[in-house]
Scaffold this motif. Structure first.
Motif, PDB file in Angstrom:
ATOM      1  N   GLY A   1       2.915  -5.146  13.965  1.00 14.14           N
ATOM      2  CA  GLY A   1       2.616  -5.165  12.540  1.00 14.14           C
ATOM      3  C   GLY A   1       3.771  -5.564  11.643  1.00 14.14           C
ATOM      4  O   GLY A   1       3.658  -5.531  10.425  1.00 14.14           O
ATOM      5  N   GLU A   2       4.884  -5.983  12.223  1.00 11.64           N
ATOM      6  CA  GLU A   2       6.074  -6.342  11.444  1.00 11.64           C
ATOM      7  C   GLU A   2       5.840  -7.625  10.652  1.00 11.64           C
ATOM      8  O   GLU A   2       5.096  -8.505  11.071  1.00 11.64           O
ATOM      9  CB  GLU A   2       7.258  -6.524  12.390  1.00 11.64           C
ATOM     10  CG  GLU A   2       8.585  -6.742  11.706  1.00 11.64           C
ATOM     11  CD  GLU A   2       9.758  -6.737  12.665  1.00 11.64           C
ATOM     12  OE1 GLU A   2      10.897  -6.654  12.177  1.00 11.64           O
ATOM     13  OE2 GLU A   2       9.555  -6.806  13.901  1.00 11.64           O
ATOM     14  N   THR A   3       6.498  -7.728   9.512  1.00 10.36           N
ATOM     15  CA  THR A   3       6.429  -8.979   8.761  1.00 10.36           C
ATOM     16  C   THR A   3       7.346  -9.998   9.439  1.00 10.36           C
ATOM     17  O   THR A   3       8.351  -9.631  10.056  1.00 10.36           O
ATOM     18  CB  THR A   3       6.851  -8.795   7.292  1.00 10.36           C
ATOM     19  OG1 THR A   3       8.228  -8.428   7.243  1.00 10.36           O
ATOM     20  CG2 THR A   3       5.994  -7.765   6.580  1.00 10.36           C
TER      21      THR A   3
ATOM     22  N   ARG B   1      -2.198   2.811   4.089  1.00 14.07           N
ATOM     23  CA  ARG B   1      -1.588   3.984   3.453  1.00 14.07           C
ATOM     24  C   ARG B   1      -1.818   5.261   4.252  1.00 14.07           C
ATOM     25  O   ARG B   1      -1.011   6.164   4.207  1.00 14.07           O
ATOM     26  CB  ARG B   1      -2.101   4.114   2.031  1.00 14.07           C
ATOM     27  CG  ARG B   1      -1.500   3.043   1.161  1.00 14.07           C
ATOM     28  CD  ARG B   1      -1.719   3.278  -0.315  1.00 14.07           C
ATOM     29  NE  ARG B   1      -0.869   2.410  -1.086  1.00 14.07           N
ATOM     30  CZ  ARG B   1      -1.094   1.128  -1.314  1.00 14.07           C
ATOM     31  NH1 ARG B   1      -2.152   0.549  -0.809  1.00 14.07           N
ATOM     32  NH2 ARG B   1      -0.261   0.407  -2.030  1.00 14.07           N
ATOM     33  N   TRP B   2      -2.898   5.367   4.994  1.00 14.23           N
ATOM     34  CA  TRP B   2      -3.169   6.588   5.758  1.00 14.23           C
ATOM     35  C   TRP B   2      -2.368   6.645   7.071  1.00 14.23           C
ATOM     36  O   TRP B   2      -2.407   7.636   7.757  1.00 14.23           O
ATOM     37  CB  TRP B   2      -4.655   6.725   6.052  1.00 14.23           C
ATOM     38  CG  TRP B   2      -5.211   5.572   6.832  1.00 14.23           C
ATOM     39  CD1 TRP B   2      -5.171   5.387   8.181  1.00 14.23           C
ATOM     40  CD2 TRP B   2      -5.871   4.439   6.288  1.00 14.23           C
ATOM     41  NE1 TRP B   2      -5.749   4.195   8.519  1.00 14.23           N
ATOM     42  CE2 TRP B   2      -6.201   3.592   7.371  1.00 14.23           C
ATOM     43  CE3 TRP B   2      -6.218   4.029   5.003  1.00 14.23           C
ATOM     44  CZ2 TRP B   2      -6.861   2.386   7.195  1.00 14.23           C
ATOM     45  CZ3 TRP B   2      -6.879   2.839   4.849  1.00 14.23           C
ATOM     46  CH2 TRP B   2      -7.203   2.043   5.939  1.00 14.23           C
ATOM     47  N   GLY B   3      -1.642   5.614   7.388  1.00 17.34           N
ATOM     48  CA  GLY B   3      -0.857   5.608   8.633  1.00 17.34           C
ATOM     49  C   GLY B   3       0.630   5.489   8.380  1.00 17.34           C
ATOM     50  O   GLY B   3       1.337   4.874   9.156  1.00 17.34           O
ATOM     51  N   ARG B   4       1.115   6.076   7.320  1.00 17.49           N
ATOM     52  CA  ARG B   4       2.512   5.882   6.938  1.00 17.49           C
ATOM     53  C   ARG B   4       3.414   7.067   7.207  1.00 17.49           C
ATOM     54  O   ARG B   4       4.545   7.090   6.763  1.00 17.49           O
ATOM     55  CB  ARG B   4       2.590   5.532   5.454  1.00 17.49           C
ATOM     56  CG  ARG B   4       1.854   4.247   5.162  1.00 17.49           C
ATOM     57  CD  ARG B   4       2.644   3.382   4.281  1.00 17.49           C
ATOM     58  NE  ARG B   4       1.926   2.169   4.004  1.00 17.49           N
ATOM     59  CZ  ARG B   4       1.825   1.646   2.810  1.00 17.49           C
ATOM     60  NH1 ARG B   4       2.390   2.235   1.789  1.00 17.49           N
ATOM     61  NH2 ARG B   4       1.183   0.521   2.639  1.00 17.49           N
ATOM     62  N   VAL B   5       2.935   8.054   7.914  1.00 13.65           N
ATOM     63  CA  VAL B   5       3.803   9.177   8.248  1.00 13.65           C
ATOM     64  C   VAL B   5       4.262   9.001   9.686  1.00 13.65           C
ATOM     65  O   VAL B   5       3.452   8.879  10.596  1.00 13.65           O
ATOM     66  CB  VAL B   5       3.077  10.527   8.081  1.00 13.65           C
ATOM     67  CG1 VAL B   5       3.947  11.671   8.578  1.00 13.65           C
ATOM     68  CG2 VAL B   5       2.704  10.753   6.627  1.00 13.65           C
TER      69      VAL B   5
ATOM     70  N   LEU C   1       7.498   4.735   2.696  1.00 14.75           N
ATOM     71  CA  LEU C   1       7.094   4.311   1.358  1.00 14.75           C
ATOM     72  C   LEU C   1       6.704   2.834   1.305  1.00 14.75           C
ATOM     73  O   LEU C   1       7.078   2.043   2.171  1.00 14.75           O
ATOM     74  CB  LEU C   1       8.229   4.583   0.371  1.00 14.75           C
ATOM     75  CG  LEU C   1       8.641   6.051   0.250  1.00 14.75           C
ATOM     76  CD1 LEU C   1       9.841   6.182  -0.673  1.00 14.75           C
ATOM     77  CD2 LEU C   1       7.480   6.894  -0.250  1.00 14.75           C
ATOM     78  N   ASP C   2       5.979   2.495   0.240  1.00 12.09           N
ATOM     79  CA  ASP C   2       5.594   1.112  -0.002  1.00 12.09           C
ATOM     80  C   ASP C   2       6.835   0.235  -0.128  1.00 12.09           C
ATOM     81  O   ASP C   2       7.802   0.609  -0.780  1.00 12.09           O
ATOM     82  CB  ASP C   2       4.802   0.987  -1.309  1.00 12.09           C
ATOM     83  CG  ASP C   2       3.406   1.576  -1.207  1.00 12.09           C
ATOM     84  OD1 ASP C   2       2.918   1.747  -0.078  1.00 12.09           O
ATOM     85  OD2 ASP C   2       2.814   1.844  -2.260  1.00 12.09           O
ATOM     86  N   ALA C   3       6.768  -0.933   0.466  1.00 15.66           N
ATOM     87  CA  ALA C   3       7.896  -1.860   0.376  1.00 15.66           C
ATOM     88  C   ALA C   3       7.803  -2.750  -0.854  1.00 15.66           C
ATOM     89  O   ALA C   3       8.731  -3.486  -1.150  1.00 15.66           O
ATOM     90  CB  ALA C   3       7.967  -2.723   1.632  1.00 15.66           C
TER      91      ALA C   3
ATOM     92  N   GLY D   1      -2.309  -7.497   3.797  1.00 10.34           N
ATOM     93  CA  GLY D   1      -2.561  -6.100   3.462  1.00 10.34           C
ATOM     94  C   GLY D   1      -1.313  -5.350   3.035  1.00 10.34           C
ATOM     95  O   GLY D   1      -0.240  -5.937   2.883  1.00 10.34           O
ATOM     96  N   PRO D   2      -1.450  -4.031   2.834  1.00 13.36           N
ATOM     97  CA  PRO D   2      -0.345  -3.216   2.327  1.00 13.36           C
ATOM     98  C   PRO D   2       0.885  -3.263   3.243  1.00 13.36           C
ATOM     99  O   PRO D   2       0.766  -3.262   4.464  1.00 13.36           O
ATOM    100  CB  PRO D   2      -0.920  -1.805   2.279  1.00 13.36           C
ATOM    101  CG  PRO D   2      -2.378  -1.942   2.435  1.00 13.36           C
ATOM    102  CD  PRO D   2      -2.645  -3.254   3.095  1.00 13.36           C
ATOM    103  N   VAL D   3       2.052  -3.294   2.603  1.00 15.72           N
ATOM    104  CA  VAL D   3       3.312  -3.404   3.327  1.00 15.72           C
ATOM    105  C   VAL D   3       4.160  -2.165   3.059  1.00 15.72           C
ATOM    106  O   VAL D   3       4.285  -1.733   1.915  1.00 15.72           O
ATOM    107  CB  VAL D   3       4.083  -4.673   2.898  1.00 15.72           C
ATOM    108  CG1 VAL D   3       5.373  -4.819   3.673  1.00 15.72           C
ATOM    109  CG2 VAL D   3       3.219  -5.904   3.091  1.00 15.72           C
TER     110      VAL D   3
END
Length: 184
Positions: A15-17, A141-145, A154-156, A115-117
């Motif tokens: 999932g890396e940019t 957002r639900w998989g960020r812990v 946090l959001d990049a 999608g969200p980064v």
């Protein structure tokens, strides 16, 4: 002139940019990312915040020749990169056709591409890669812990200095993250 393919093998994180991978490859070669970016012909400038700071969620889209160069620099096969990097096969109208042969890249904002980064867990990245460097990846957002290291990633896309919040002393947040994988 390109270094010997695979001279320093740098595997992508799931999932890396692509931009994050390029920065990690440069770090492995002891270079600044802008020195490594000189391998590609750029069609635009890196996205910035209104403050003038570069965006951590900046993403890179590459044409076929550009993808070949990236694969050679990190020593990883293109099919592996295609599975790990969500932006790998994204087409862009401003990139030259396949037959051109000129390695070309364009900057985009990551959230628009796939999608969200969010920032990745530096401790998990260090375990996997051997170096504690910044990683930026696509994550809902639900998989960020990161339950393993107790970090809320946090959001990049925000213009802020922090990559995570420490939630080690909030066991209910970590327990919820572990339970969420069962829900999905």
């Amino acid at each position: 002139m390109l270094p010997h393919p695979g001279f320093v093998r740098t595997a992508p994180l799931q999932g890396e940019t692509t931009s994050s991978l390029i920065c990690r490859i440069a770090s492995r070669y002891g270079l600044e990312a802008k020195a490594l970016r000189s391998y590609w012909h750029w069609r635009n400038h890196q996205p910035k915040h209104e403050s003038g700071a570069t965006r951590a969620d900046a993403e890179v889209l590459l044409n076929a020749a550009g993808r070949q160069i990236l694969a050679g620099l990190c020593g990883i096969e293109e099919d592996v990169l295609a599975r790990a990097l969500p932006s790998w096969a994204r087409e862009e109208a401003t990139l030259p056709a396949e037959g051109d042969g000129v390695p070309t890249a364009v900057w985009r904002v990551g959230g628009v591409v796939a999608g969200p980064v969010a920032f990745g867990c530096r401790l998990c990245a260090a375990q996997r890669t051997g170096t504690a460097v910044q990683v930026v990846r696509y994550a809902p957002r639900w998989g960020r812990v990161c339950a393993r290291h107790g970090q809320w990633l946090l959001d990049a896309d925000a213009d802020q200095p922090h990559e995570h919040l420490d939630v080690r002393h909030l066991p209910e947040v970590i327990a919820a993250q572990w339970r969420w994988t069962g829900v999905v």
